[in-house]
Design a protein around this motif. Structure first.
Motif, short mmCIF file in Angstrom:
data_model
loop_
_atom_site.label_atom_id
_atom_site.label_comp_id
_atom_site.label_asym_id
_atom_site.label_seq_id
_atom_site.Cartn_x
_atom_site.Cartn_y
_atom_site.Cartn_z
N ILE A 184 17.96 30.35 12.54
CA ILE A 184 16.74 31.41 12.84
C ILE A 184 16.68 31.30 14.37
CG2 ILE A 184 14.52 31.97 12.43
CD1 ILE A 184 14.57 30.24 9.53
N HIS A 185 16.37 32.37 14.80
CA HIS A 185 16.08 32.59 16.10
C HIS A 185 14.78 33.50 16.17
CE1 HIS A 185 16.11 32.83 20.64
NE2 HIS A 185 16.57 34.17 20.38
N THR A 186 13.93 33.37 17.28
CA THR A 186 12.68 33.84 17.10
C THR A 186 12.88 34.93 18.68
OG1 THR A 186 11.53 32.65 15.97
CG2 THR A 186 10.17 34.38 17.50
N LEU A 187 12.77 36.21 18.71
CA LEU A 187 13.02 36.73 19.86
C LEU A 187 11.78 37.56 20.29
CD1 LEU A 187 14.63 38.67 21.86
CD2 LEU A 187 14.79 40.26 20.12
N GLN A 188 11.22 37.29 21.50
CA GLN A 188 9.89 37.67 21.96
C GLN A 188 10.08 39.29 22.51
OE1 GLN A 188 7.08 36.41 21.26
NE2 GLN A 188 7.88 34.53 20.45
#
Length: 668
Positions: free
Chosen positions: A467-471
């Motif tokens: 999982i990776h969060t992109l702003q």
């Protein structure tokens, strides 16, 4: 799709039949004998499947006007048909007779297939009007009639005399004067924003309807027919795929002569589901020519009532799954006048109206029609012998379904089935978007992706994946690879995510099916509130690439409402962070007819450069290729990345495949 709506048990169904239609008659000994329609109507009544006097199951027709016919047919052709509908007067001079013969030749009436006969304009207009009324009724247009309430408006309408699918805009052809299906479709297109799916099950290619809408993306025509290599009209090749904005909306599935039930069903069922998913129609129009039957004297196909019944049930299921039940069925071909046509079309009406077909044909009906069959059977047998068939019935059938022992297996069954699978592979490759192909896999293939998927998703549950969060400017977007079905089920597709299945709800179902596939890696981008705004699918290459090891196709889509936020680049980068990627060859194909270049306000060539730039960030380079889809338009592009650990032999396989012929030489 994995979940499908089931047809209603008692659908609102109407049948259109007018005695005037029996006047569509080209004379004694002509294959299209109106006796087949009389026999069908009589069988429906004798079996208590339809009462012609019951207004709840009958829909009245009216003739199509010249303006309505003119939606498809040229004014000069309409004038010629009207002129030739008047019998030649005995007082005509030789010059006048020669002018009449010239007119017949020019407009397709110069042979015994479709001869000029008295009143052919009037009766052909009646038939065209019947199909126009049928489709208008289902679509809620005024021409379909007035009903006391919306609940009384029919969902299904059957017009057995319709389906004259060979007529062109400017000439008669193949027993057809006016193209009633095309006229009805053109009328609805003029009156609404509907998307219409036309499926032609006749043994002969539905060339006239295809020609009428060859460049129109609002109509998808699908024709499943015997190959034109040996049969009239000689057209219907897989590569006849439409023109201009209609590219990809003409679909042809040419079957081998002597195709039997099992191969037919194997070909038809999954392929139609994929095509309908991609097109997302508002209504389905089907043509049910039953000249596909083994006893038909004019074709080589070898179906029984089992295959024809499967075809009918599939059409019904598709209508309820994709079109809220809106379905118009037309008759079409069928030249085993009494042994096949009445049974096939009675089964069709019973399916539409939610009734069970009796096992046996009524005795009184058999007594009335067996003598006519006996009078015509020798002529039918002659036609069957010419077609290479040896399946003539020795006795008049007494049941609705065929007895299997009367149909011995074809000696070339394996070769026929193999060739039909090759054709399915071509249609899938040319006409079905990659994401939809992956939701309907033909067979599982072992691959490194399978190993990774099985490791991460032993129980198809929320087991670990990255999982990776992109702003972004619109807030955080969560990227997740190897997305499990349990996650995808809880999410929903953004309204701008509809490039492949046209409708967000169906796009979501596609992603769910891909997530369930053990051969695919699905990476999604979604908001914290559970809206999917982008996806990347990595899946084994399709049948065109057979013979190349460890080859995977990459497909990417970002919602039109979430563009310009760097999501595509980050999503692609994240999806390709695979330990095994250096052992693989990845490729992506960009096809201009799938691009929203107009929505972005750019040319297709500028869009092409954007695709190349996006994939170049991951080491993809452009390759020249003879792959049929890519080579069809200059703006189309193929990019690929060959992993550092890929064996040179495999690299050569891939590079050689790029410039090979377009045939499908192998199939699993």
């Amino acid at each position: 799709m994995t979940e499908q709506s089931q047809p209603a048990s008692s659908p609102r169904a109407r049948l259109i039949f007018d005695p005037q239609e029996l006047q569509y008659n080209f004379g004694v000994q002509h294959p299209m004998d109106p006796g087949r329609l009389r026999a069908m109507v009589d069988l429906l009544g004798s079996s208590e499947l339809w009462d012609a006097n019951n207004p709840q199951t009958r829909l009245d027709l009216r003739p199509a006007t010249l303006d309505e016919l003119g939606l498809i047919h040229d004014p000069a052709y309409l004038a010629a048909v009207q002129q030739l509908s008047v019998p030649a007067a005995p007082t005509m001079s030789p010059e006048e007779l020669e002018q009449r013969r010239t007119l017949e030749q020019r407009y397709g009436f110069g042979d015994s297939d479709t001869p000029a006969v008295p009143n052919m304009h009037e009766v052909s207009a009646v038939i065209a009007g019947g199909s126009l009324v049928a489709l208008s009724a289902v679509m809620g247009l005024p021409e379909g009639g007035i009903f006391a309430s919306e609940e009384e408006r029919p969902l299904h309408v059957f017009h057995p005399q319709g389906g004259l699918h060979h007529a062109w805009s400017d000439r008669a052809s193949g027993f057809c004067v006016y193209n009633d299906a095309a006229v009805a479709i053109a009328h609805v297109l003029q009156a609404s924003e509907a998307k219409i799916l036309y499926i032609d099950f006749d043994a002969h290619h539905g060339d006239g309807v295809q020609r009428a809408f060859y460049d129109d993306p609002r109509v998808m025509t699908i024709s499943i027919h015997e190959t034109g290599r040996y049969l009239f009209p000689g057209s219907g090749d897989v590569l006849e795929m439409g023109n201009g904005s209609g590219r990809g909306y003409s679909v042809n599935v040419p079957l081998e002569p002597f195709t039997e039930d099992d191969s037919y069903i194997e070909t038809m069922d999954p392929l139609l589901s994929q095509l309908v998913t991609a097109f997302a129609p508002d209504v389905i129009v089907t043509e049910h020519g039953c000249d596909t039957h083994a006893w038909d004297p004019l074709t080589h196909l070898s179906l029984t009532m089992r295959g024809i019944t499967a075809q009918i049930k599939l059409a019904h299921r598709l209508a309820h799954t994709y079109c809220s039940g809106r379905w118009v069925a037309l008759g079409g071909g069928g030249y085993a006048l009494y042994s096949v046509v009445p049974r096939a079309w009675s089964i069709l009406w019973a399916e539409m109206s939610g009734q069970k077909v009796p096992e046996r044909l009524p005795e009184d009906w058999l007594e009335r029609w067996r003598p006519l069959w006996e009078a015509a059977v020798e002529r039918e047998k002659l036609g069957q012998q010419i077609m290479g068939k040896e399946l003539s019935p020795q006795e008049f059938p007494t049941t609705f379904q065929d007895r299997p022992e009367l149909f011995p297996p074809q000696p070339r069954r394996w070769d026929i089935n193999y060739a039909n699978r090759q054709t399915v592979g071509q249609v899938r490759h040319f006409l079905i978007p990659s994401s939809i192909r992956q939701a309907f896999p033909l067979a599982r293939r072992h691959s490194p992706l399978s190993d990774l998927f099985d490791l991460l998703h032993l129980n198809r549950s929320d087991t670990p994946s990255r999982i990776h969060t992109l702003q972004t400017e619109r807030g955080p977007v969560i990227l997740r690879d190897f997305s499990p079905p349990s996650l995808v089920e809880r999410l929903r597709a953004d309204k701008g995510l509809c490039s492949f299945a046209r409708v967000p709800e169906r796009e979501h179902q596609l992603l769910l099916d891909i997530a369930r596939s053990p051969d695919c890696a699905l990476t999604i981008a979604h908001t914290p509130s559970g809206v999917i705004v982008g996806q990347v699918t990595i899946a084994p290459a399709d049948e065109w690439w057979n013979g190349v090891d460890n080859l995977y196709e990459v497909a990417i889509e970002v919602s039109s409402d979430w563009r310009g936020l760097n999501i595509a680049k980050e999503l692609l980068t994240f999806s390709l962070e695979l330990e095994a990627k250096e052992d693989m060859i990845f490729f992506a194909i960009g096809l201009s007819w799938h691009w929203d270049a107009e929505g972005l306000g750019i040319s297709t060539f500028r869009y092409r450069e954007l695709i190349k730039h996006l994939f170049s960030t991951q080491g993809f380079v452009e390759y020249s290729t003879t792959e049929p889809n890519v080579s069809m338009e200059l703006a189309n592009v193929l990019v690929a990345r060959i992993g550092d650990r890929v064996d040179q032999r495999v690299s050569r396989q891939f590079l050689n495949h790029l410039i090979r012929s377009s045939g499908f030489n192998t199939f699993p």
